[in-house]
Write an enzyme that holds these catalytic residues in place. Structure first.
Site, mmCIF file in Angstrom:
data_model
loop_
_atom_site.group_PDB
_atom_site.id
_atom_site.type_symbol
_atom_site.label_atom_id
_atom_site.label_comp_id
_atom_site.label_asym_id
_atom_site.label_seq_id
_atom_site.Cartn_x
_atom_site.Cartn_y
_atom_site.Cartn_z
ATOM 1 N N ARG A 64 -36.525 4.524 -23.188
ATOM 2 C CA ARG A 64 -36.660 3.685 -23.911
ATOM 3 C C ARG A 64 -35.768 3.021 -24.798
ATOM 4 O O ARG A 64 -35.367 1.658 -24.999
ATOM 5 C CB ARG A 64 -37.748 4.099 -24.581
ATOM 6 N N GLU A 101 -35.717 22.930 -25.110
ATOM 7 C CA GLU A 101 -35.862 23.621 -25.457
ATOM 8 C C GLU A 101 -36.225 24.539 -25.048
ATOM 9 O O GLU A 101 -36.312 26.021 -25.267
ATOM 10 C CB GLU A 101 -37.491 23.228 -25.853
HETATM 11 P P1 AMP Z 1 -34.187 14.711 -29.345
HETATM 12 O O1 AMP Z 1 -32.619 14.815 -28.496
HETATM 13 O O2 AMP Z 1 -34.518 15.515 -29.884
HETATM 14 O O3 AMP Z 1 -33.224 13.489 -30.010
HETATM 15 O O4 AMP Z 1 -35.270 13.487 -28.863
HETATM 16 C C1 AMP Z 1 -34.650 11.404 -28.330
HETATM 17 C C2 AMP Z 1 -35.144 11.668 -27.551
HETATM 18 O O5 AMP Z 1 -37.016 11.905 -27.559
HETATM 19 C C3 AMP Z 1 -35.421 9.997 -27.512
HETATM 20 O O6 AMP Z 1 -34.921 9.158 -25.911
HETATM 21 C C4 AMP Z 1 -36.634 10.090 -28.408
HETATM 22 O O7 AMP Z 1 -37.265 8.458 -27.121
HETATM 23 C C5 AMP Z 1 -38.325 10.986 -27.781
HETATM 24 N N1 AMP Z 1 -38.617 11.166 -28.093
HETATM 25 C C6 AMP Z 1 -38.079 12.691 -29.127
HETATM 26 N N2 AMP Z 1 -39.320 12.632 -30.740
HETATM 27 C C7 AMP Z 1 -40.101 11.693 -30.602
HETATM 28 C C8 AMP Z 1 -41.266 11.350 -30.919
HETATM 29 N N3 AMP Z 1 -41.954 11.656 -32.210
HETATM 30 N N4 AMP Z 1 -41.778 9.834 -30.841
HETATM 31 C C9 AMP Z 1 -41.165 9.594 -29.517
HETATM 32 N N5 AMP Z 1 -40.107 9.442 -29.220
HETATM 33 C C10 AMP Z 1 -39.752 10.593 -29.038
#
Ligand code: AMP
Length: 177
Positions: A64, A101
């Site tokens: 995305r 995780e």
């Molecule tokens: P993080 O590594 O935890 O910052 O997660 C970010 C990645 O996971 C991004 O590529 C987001 O598209 C996806 N992501 C994580 N949480 C969500 C959420 N609640 N809604 C949509 N996409 C998410």
């Protein structure tokens, strides 16, 4: 960015509970793309947030991060670089592993897409814990500098900004929950 744009973005994001697993409230940005004017306004707002900084390229995170990443790079008139999950890019790559995780993952970038010592803006649709963006930053830093991070959405309760601040203070998101 105008209050009106912020409201329009929030109104176009669809909350999907328990996707992809129980307890996650998924922020679905696909309805935004059905509105070409809103899509263009978002790309412009993302560009405006970084137009006075020295940006040589935008790197988007699969998948995305490609949607607005390419538009952002076009607005800034700089190259767009794809950061992908391991095994997808056909030519010679740089690689970076990071912890999830459960277990770990590896991301890659075409080696020749990242110019030595250039200033790269990292873009993704959403900042959650910051783990993905941090791994993207370490990947870019193998050859270049991280000029900043750009997100459409940030989930402030997961403290992603704090974890990215040690890389650069230049972190922007259009809307925050
Ligand atoms: P993080 O590594 O935890 O910052 O997660 C970010 C990645 O996971 C991004 O590529 C987001 O598209 C996806 N992501 C994580 N949480 C969500 C959420 N609640 N809604 C949509 N996409 C998410």
């Amino acid at each position: 960015m105008s209050k009106e744009l912020e409201i329009n973005i929030k109104n176009s994001i669809r909350d999907v509970p328990d996707f992809p697993k129980k307890g996650i409230l998924f922020k679905d940005i696909t309805p935004i793309l059905l509105d070409s004017q809103l899509t263009n306004n978002i790309a412009q707002a993302l560009a405006d947030a970084h137009k006075h900084k020295k940006i040589d390229a935008v790197a988007g995170i699969e998948s995305r991060g490609y949607l607005f990443g390419v538009l952002l790079a076009q607005k800034l008139e700089v190259p767009f670089i794809l950061i992908r999950k391991a095994g997808k890019l056909p030519a010679k790559t740089l690689q970076q592993s990071y912890k999830l995780e459960y277990g770990s993952a590896t991301i890659e970038v075409h080696e020749d897409a990242v110019k030595e010592n250039s200033n790269v803006l990292i873009h993704d649709d959403l900042l959650a814990t910051g783990g993905t963006a941090e791994a993207a930053a370490f990947l870019v830093q193998q050859k270049a500098n991280v000029a900043g991070f750009s997100f459409v959405i940030s989930l402030s309760f997961l403290n992603g900004v704090e974890s990215l601040q040690k890389i650069t203070p230049n972190i922007t998101s259009l809307i925050t929950y």
